[in-house]
Design a protein around this motif. Sequence first.
Motif, PDB file in Angstrom:
ATOM      1  N   VAL A 134       0.833  -1.203   0.000  1.00 46.11           N
ATOM      2  CA  VAL A 134       0.000   0.000   0.000  1.00 46.11           C
ATOM      3  C   VAL A 134       0.870   1.256   0.000  1.00 46.11           C
ATOM      4  O   VAL A 134       1.851   1.342   0.751  1.00 46.11           O
ATOM      5  CB  VAL A 134      -0.927   0.016   1.237  1.00 46.11           C
ATOM      6  N   VAL A 135       0.523   2.221  -0.850  1.00 45.76           N
ATOM      7  CA  VAL A 135       1.184   3.523  -0.843  1.00 45.76           C
ATOM      8  C   VAL A 135       0.123   4.609  -0.793  1.00 45.76           C
ATOM      9  O   VAL A 135      -1.009   4.414  -1.233  1.00 45.76           O
ATOM     10  CB  VAL A 135       2.092   3.731  -2.075  1.00 45.76           C
ATOM     11  N   ARG A 136       0.509   5.751  -0.252  1.00 50.64           N
ATOM     12  CA  ARG A 136      -0.411   6.877  -0.104  1.00 50.64           C
ATOM     13  C   ARG A 136      -0.373   7.752  -1.347  1.00 50.64           C
ATOM     14  O   ARG A 136       0.697   8.049  -1.891  1.00 50.64           O
ATOM     15  CB  ARG A 136      -0.025   7.705   1.126  1.00 50.64           C
ATOM     16  N   THR A 137      -1.510   8.196  -1.808  1.00 48.80           N
ATOM     17  CA  THR A 137      -1.564   9.218  -2.853  1.00 48.80           C
ATOM     18  C   THR A 137      -1.144  10.544  -2.248  1.00 48.80           C
ATOM     19  O   THR A 137      -1.763  11.002  -1.279  1.00 48.80           O
ATOM     20  CB  THR A 137      -2.996   9.356  -3.411  1.00 48.80           C
ATOM     21  N   PRO A 138      -0.074  11.168  -2.748  1.00 50.68           N
ATOM     22  CA  PRO A 138       0.375  12.427  -2.148  1.00 50.68           C
ATOM     23  C   PRO A 138      -0.706  13.498  -2.208  1.00 50.68           C
ATOM     24  O   PRO A 138      -1.369  13.657  -3.243  1.00 50.68           O
ATOM     25  CB  PRO A 138       1.581  12.823  -3.011  1.00 50.68           C
ATOM     26  N   PRO A 139      -0.932  14.230  -1.095  1.00 49.26           N
ATOM     27  CA  PRO A 139      -1.919  15.310  -1.116  1.00 49.26           C
ATOM     28  C   PRO A 139      -1.584  16.403  -2.125  1.00 49.26           C
ATOM     29  O   PRO A 139      -2.467  17.077  -2.641  1.00 49.26           O
ATOM     30  CB  PRO A 139      -1.871  15.867   0.321  1.00 49.26           C
ATOM     31  N   MET A 140      -0.273  16.603  -2.383  1.00 46.64           N
ATOM     32  CA  MET A 140       0.182  17.508  -3.428  1.00 46.64           C
ATOM     33  C   MET A 140       0.867  16.657  -4.494  1.00 46.64           C
ATOM     34  O   MET A 140       1.646  15.765  -4.175  1.00 46.64           O
ATOM     35  CB  MET A 140       1.187  18.533  -2.877  1.00 46.64           C
ATOM     36  N   GLU A 141       0.590  16.948  -5.735  1.00 47.01           N
ATOM     37  CA  GLU A 141       1.201  16.173  -6.801  1.00 47.01           C
ATOM     38  C   GLU A 141       2.709  16.377  -6.806  1.00 47.01           C
ATOM     39  O   GLU A 141       3.205  17.502  -6.779  1.00 47.01           O
ATOM     40  CB  GLU A 141       0.617  16.595  -8.161  1.00 47.01           C
ATOM     41  N   SER A 142       3.446  15.279  -6.813  1.00 45.97           N
ATOM     42  CA  SER A 142       4.904  15.333  -6.802  1.00 45.97           C
ATOM     43  C   SER A 142       5.442  14.531  -7.977  1.00 45.97           C
ATOM     44  O   SER A 142       5.285  13.318  -8.034  1.00 45.97           O
ATOM     45  CB  SER A 142       5.465  14.768  -5.489  1.00 45.97           C
ATOM     46  N   SER A 143       6.106  15.219  -8.895  1.00 50.46           N
ATOM     47  CA  SER A 143       6.692  14.510 -10.033  1.00 50.46           C
ATOM     48  C   SER A 143       7.811  13.594  -9.566  1.00 50.46           C
ATOM     49  O   SER A 143       8.030  12.522 -10.142  1.00 50.46           O
ATOM     50  CB  SER A 143       7.218  15.509 -11.067  1.00 50.46           C
ATOM     51  N   THR A 144       8.512  13.982  -8.495  1.00 49.34           N
ATOM     52  CA  THR A 144       9.604  13.148  -7.989  1.00 49.34           C
ATOM     53  C   THR A 144       9.069  11.825  -7.456  1.00 49.34           C
ATOM     54  O   THR A 144       9.572  10.753  -7.797  1.00 49.34           O
ATOM     55  CB  THR A 144      10.377  13.880  -6.876  1.00 49.34           C
ATOM     56  N   VAL A 145       8.052  11.892  -6.586  1.00 53.22           N
ATOM     57  CA  VAL A 145       7.481  10.675  -6.021  1.00 53.22           C
ATOM     58  C   VAL A 145       6.925   9.792  -7.137  1.00 53.22           C
ATOM     59  O   VAL A 145       7.158   8.572  -7.164  1.00 53.22           O
ATOM     60  CB  VAL A 145       6.386  11.010  -4.993  1.00 53.22           C
ATOM     61  N   ASP A 146       6.214  10.402  -8.088  1.00 56.36           N
ATOM     62  CA  ASP A 146       5.663   9.628  -9.208  1.00 56.36           C
ATOM     63  C   ASP A 146       6.775   8.974 -10.016  1.00 56.36           C
ATOM     64  O   ASP A 146       6.695   7.785 -10.371  1.00 56.36           O
ATOM     65  CB  ASP A 146       4.837  10.538 -10.124  1.00 56.36           C
ATOM     66  N   ASN A 147       7.817   9.737 -10.329  1.00 57.24           N
ATOM     67  CA  ASN A 147       8.899   9.212 -11.162  1.00 57.24           C
ATOM     68  C   ASN A 147       9.649   8.086 -10.462  1.00 57.24           C
ATOM     69  O   ASN A 147      10.005   7.083 -11.090  1.00 57.24           O
ATOM     70  CB  ASN A 147       9.867  10.334 -11.543  1.00 57.24           C
ATOM     71  N   VAL A 148       9.890   8.261  -9.160  1.00 53.68           N
ATOM     72  CA  VAL A 148      10.602   7.207  -8.420  1.00 53.68           C
ATOM     73  C   VAL A 148       9.758   5.938  -8.371  1.00 53.68           C
ATOM     74  O   VAL A 148      10.260   4.834  -8.622  1.00 53.68           O
ATOM     75  CB  VAL A 148      10.963   7.689  -7.001  1.00 53.68           C
ATOM     76  N   ARG A 149       8.475   6.072  -8.064  1.00 54.56           N
ATOM     77  CA  ARG A 149       7.603   4.892  -8.001  1.00 54.56           C
ATOM     78  C   ARG A 149       7.524   4.198  -9.361  1.00 54.56           C
ATOM     79  O   ARG A 149       7.620   2.965  -9.453  1.00 54.56           O
ATOM     80  CB  ARG A 149       6.208   5.297  -7.521  1.00 54.56           C
ATOM     81  N   ASN A 150       7.362   4.985 -10.424  1.00 53.08           N
ATOM     82  CA  ASN A 150       7.262   4.390 -11.761  1.00 53.08           C
ATOM     83  C   ASN A 150       8.568   3.713 -12.160  1.00 53.08           C
ATOM     84  O   ASN A 150       8.569   2.617 -12.746  1.00 53.08           O
ATOM     85  CB  ASN A 150       6.880   5.457 -12.791  1.00 53.08           C
ATOM     86  N   PHE A 151       9.672   4.358 -11.851  1.00 46.26           N
ATOM     87  CA  PHE A 151      10.973   3.799 -12.194  1.00 46.26           C
ATOM     88  C   PHE A 151      11.210   2.475 -11.469  1.00 46.26           C
ATOM     89  O   PHE A 151      11.627   1.477 -12.073  1.00 46.26           O
ATOM     90  CB  PHE A 151      12.074   4.800 -11.842  1.00 46.26           C
ATOM     91  N   LEU A 152      10.922   2.440 -10.174  1.00 49.18           N
ATOM     92  CA  LEU A 152      11.132   1.216  -9.413  1.00 49.18           C
ATOM     93  C   LEU A 152      10.167   0.110  -9.849  1.00 49.18           C
ATOM     94  O   LEU A 152      10.506  -1.082  -9.797  1.00 49.18           O
ATOM     95  CB  LEU A 152      10.989   1.493  -7.918  1.00 49.18           C
ATOM     96  N   THR A 153       8.972   0.514 -10.304  1.00 47.70           N
ATOM     97  CA  THR A 153       8.036  -0.472 -10.841  1.00 47.70           C
ATOM     98  C   THR A 153       8.602  -1.102 -12.106  1.00 47.70           C
ATOM     99  O   THR A 153       8.562  -2.330 -12.286  1.00 47.70           O
ATOM    100  CB  THR A 153       6.675   0.182 -11.143  1.00 47.70           C
ATOM    101  N   GLN A 154       9.151  -0.284 -12.991  1.00 42.78           N
ATOM    102  CA  GLN A 154       9.738  -0.787 -14.224  1.00 42.78           C
ATOM    103  C   GLN A 154      10.930  -1.710 -13.952  1.00 42.78           C
ATOM    104  O   GLN A 154      11.196  -2.643 -14.709  1.00 42.78           O
ATOM    105  CB  GLN A 154      10.204   0.377 -15.101  1.00 42.78           C
ATOM    106  N   GLU A 155      11.634  -1.450 -12.863  1.00 44.53           N
ATOM    107  CA  GLU A 155      12.855  -2.194 -12.564  1.00 44.53           C
ATOM    108  C   GLU A 155      12.626  -3.337 -11.577  1.00 44.53           C
ATOM    109  O   GLU A 155      13.586  -3.863 -11.007  1.00 44.53           O
ATOM    110  CB  GLU A 155      13.912  -1.231 -11.989  1.00 44.53           C
ATOM    111  N   ARG A 156      11.367  -3.733 -11.357  1.00 45.92           N
ATOM    112  CA  ARG A 156      11.092  -4.731 -10.316  1.00 45.92           C
ATOM    113  C   ARG A 156      11.841  -6.045 -10.544  1.00 45.92           C
ATOM    114  O   ARG A 156      12.385  -6.629  -9.608  1.00 45.92           O
ATOM    115  CB  ARG A 156       9.588  -5.002 -10.212  1.00 45.92           C
ATOM    116  N   GLY A 157      11.867  -6.522 -11.778  1.00 46.61           N
ATOM    117  CA  GLY A 157      12.545  -7.778 -12.045  1.00 46.61           C
ATOM    118  C   GLY A 157      14.033  -7.691 -11.776  1.00 46.61           C
ATOM    119  O   GLY A 157      14.610  -8.536 -11.070  1.00 46.61           O
ATOM    120  N   GLU A 158      14.668  -6.672 -12.338  1.00 42.70           N
ATOM    121  CA  GLU A 158      16.110  -6.498 -12.122  1.00 42.70           C
ATOM    122  C   GLU A 158      16.407  -6.212 -10.656  1.00 42.70           C
ATOM    123  O   GLU A 158      17.409  -6.678 -10.108  1.00 42.70           O
ATOM    124  CB  GLU A 158      16.619  -5.360 -13.010  1.00 42.70           C
ATOM    125  N   ARG A 159      15.526  -5.469 -10.024  1.00 43.02           N
ATOM    126  CA  ARG A 159      15.749  -5.140  -8.617  1.00 43.02           C
ATOM    127  C   ARG A 159      15.628  -6.390  -7.733  1.00 43.02           C
ATOM    128  O   ARG A 159      16.357  -6.533  -6.752  1.00 43.02           O
ATOM    129  CB  ARG A 159      14.749  -4.072  -8.182  1.00 43.02           C
TER     130      ARG A 159
END
Length: 631
Positions: A134-159
Motif C-alpha cells: 500500500v502507498v499513499r496518494t500524495p496530497p500535493m502532486e509530486s513529479s519526484t514521487v511519481d517518477n521514483v515509483r514508476n521507475f522502481l516499478t519498471q525495474e522490479r525484475g532487475e531489482r
Amino acid sequence: MSEDTTNSELLERVRTEVPSHLDVSEVQYEGPDLVIYTETPEQFAEDGQILGKLARALRKRVTIRPVAGQQASPAEAEGAIRAIVPDEANIQDLEFHSTVGEVLIEAEKPGLVIGQHGKTLREITQEVGWNPEVVRTPPMESSTVDNVRNFLTQERGERRDFLRDVGEKIHREPRKDVDYVRVTTLGCCREVGRASFVFHTPNTRILVDCGDKPGAEGEVPYLHEPEAMPLTDLDAVVLTHAHLDHSALLPLLFKYGYDGPIYTTEPTRDLMGLLQLDYLSVASKEGRTPPYSSEQVREAIKHTIPVSYGDVTDIAPDIKLTMHNAGHILGSASAHFHVGNGFYNVVFSGDVHYEPTRLFNGAVNDFPRAEAMVMESTYGRRNDYQTDTEKSEARVREIINETYEQDGIVVIPAFAVGRSQELMLVLEEAMREDEIPTMPIYLDGMIREATAIHTAYPEYLRDGLRRRILHDDDNPFVAEQFRQVDGGQEMREDIASGDPCIILSTSGMVTGGPIMSWLELLGPNPENTLLFVGYQAEGTLGRRIQSGRTEVALEGDRLTLACRVESVSGFSGHADRAGLEQYVEEMNPRPEHILCVHGDEQATDQLSSALYQKYNVRTYQPKNLETFRLS
C-alpha cells in the motif's frame, strides 16, 4: 557451505517453525528480508500472528509471497479488492506485478486499506492470493514521487535479482571473528561539508554518507585513499539524510563500479534523487562539468533499500543497522550500528535537531547501547546559541511588517528541504492570525516540489502537523498564498517590480540557482530586505553578504547591494551548542568515545573540550584521513 545447502537448510528450518498445514515451497533472502514462497498464501493470511512468530524465531524480517499461478486473475482480483476496501479509502490505482505476486494499491487513505492490525490486508490476500503493498496518494502532486515509483516499478525484475544478490552477501558466514571496529574520516572533519566515513570490521566496510562541500568546488571526500578503495568492494552505503553535503556524490560510486546497496529512509531516497538531479542541472548551467550523469542518479535510486525508523536491519554478516529520527530534515536519521553478537555499538548522529520544531519531532537519543558516537558539531562554539524559536518567529514577522510598510519585498534564501517548509508554516499561520499582511508568498526553485514530497510522507512529520495533513483536511502547505515561480526570468522581473510580497528561493547559501536573479533584481533597492534564516558556510557568498560585504560579483558583473540585510537564528535544522550538550547529557548510557565532526575547527575543538569536561567521556577532534580503532 554452498548456496544450495544453505537454502536447503533454511527451507527446513522455516518448515519446522510453521504449522504443518501451511505450504512452504521456497525461501529466498532478498536484501535484509527473508521471503517465503507458498501455495497457501490465504492460509498464512488467516493467522495474523504467524509473521511475528516467524520473525522472532528466525530473527529476520519475513515476507510471504504466493507461488506464481496461485492468484486470481488481475481483473477478478481488482473487483474483489475494491469490494473489500471501504470506499472512503479512495483507491486511486491498482498495479499487479506477477513476477513477485504483489499488487500495489495506491489510496488517499492507506490506513483504511491496511485495516486495524493489518486485518484488511490479510483479507485481501485470503480472497485473491496476491500480496498487497500500500502507498499513499500524495496530497500535493509530486513529479519526484511519481517518477521514483514508476521507475522502481519498471525495474522490479532487475531489482529482485539485485536484492537476492545482496541477501546472499548479508547472510553469508563471517570470514573472521569480530575483534575490532574502526572509523576512517574521509571528509567533514574540522569543516562543514563533504561528509563521508568508512566504518570497518574484520569482515565489512561500510561507507557512511558521501557529500560535497558548499562553496568549495573540487573539495570532495577522499574516496581515492586505500581505506575506501576499491569502491567496488564496499559492502554497503548508509545515507543519513539527503542534503547535498551528505548525499551529492553518491552517484559517483556507481560511475566507478560500485553495485551494492544504499540504506536510507524512503523520503530520503526521493529527496536524494531530487537534489542530485538539480546538482547536475546547476553545474551544467554554470559551465562546470558534472561529476556524473543522470543515469548514475537512477542507479543510486535503484540500489536503495528503504529502512524505516526503529527497524533493526541486517546489512552485513556482522552488522545490524537501526535508523532513528534525527529531527533535521524530512527522513533524516541517526544511524546505529550493532556490531557482532553484542561486541560493539556505534552511532553516527548525522545532523541533529534535539528540540521538536513545527515540522519534526526532536532527535532520538535513546539507544540500547552506544559505546562510541560520531557526532555533528556545526554549532559547537561556546557562543553558538540560537534565538528562542518564538522570538525568532516574532523577529521575522517584525522584519516583514517593516518591509511591507515601505512597499518593499522580502527575499529569503532557503534550503529547498527543511527550512523552506518550516518558514511556510510560520508564514501561513502569521497571515491566518493577521500578524502580518496577507500577500503572495512566491516559491522559487525546488521548494514546491520538496514540499510535495513532505506531504507524501506525513508519517515522518510532527504529530500535530501529520494530523492536519491526513485527517483534518487542513493542509497548510496548499494555502492560496503560496505561488510557484514557473515563468522564468520574465516572471521574476514582474514580481520584482510589483507589489510587496515574500519570496522563498534556493539556494540557501547563495551559491547558485534562482537566488542569484533575485539579488540582481532586488538587491540595489534599499526598500527591499534580504533575510538569512539558515547556516551560511565559510566560503559561500551568503556568508560574505551576511558578514557585511556589499560588493558582489554576479556572472562577471559587479553589483552593489543597497537592500537591508538581516539574519535571524532559530530556524536552523541543527541543534545549537546547548542542544548538542543536552543531546549527550540525556543519553543513557552515554558513549565512552565521541568524535566531534561536521563543524569548523573552533566548533569541533570547543565542543569536544566541553563534552570531555562536563561528562567525562573521551572526545576527539579528528582531522580528515584519520583512522580510529574504537574497540
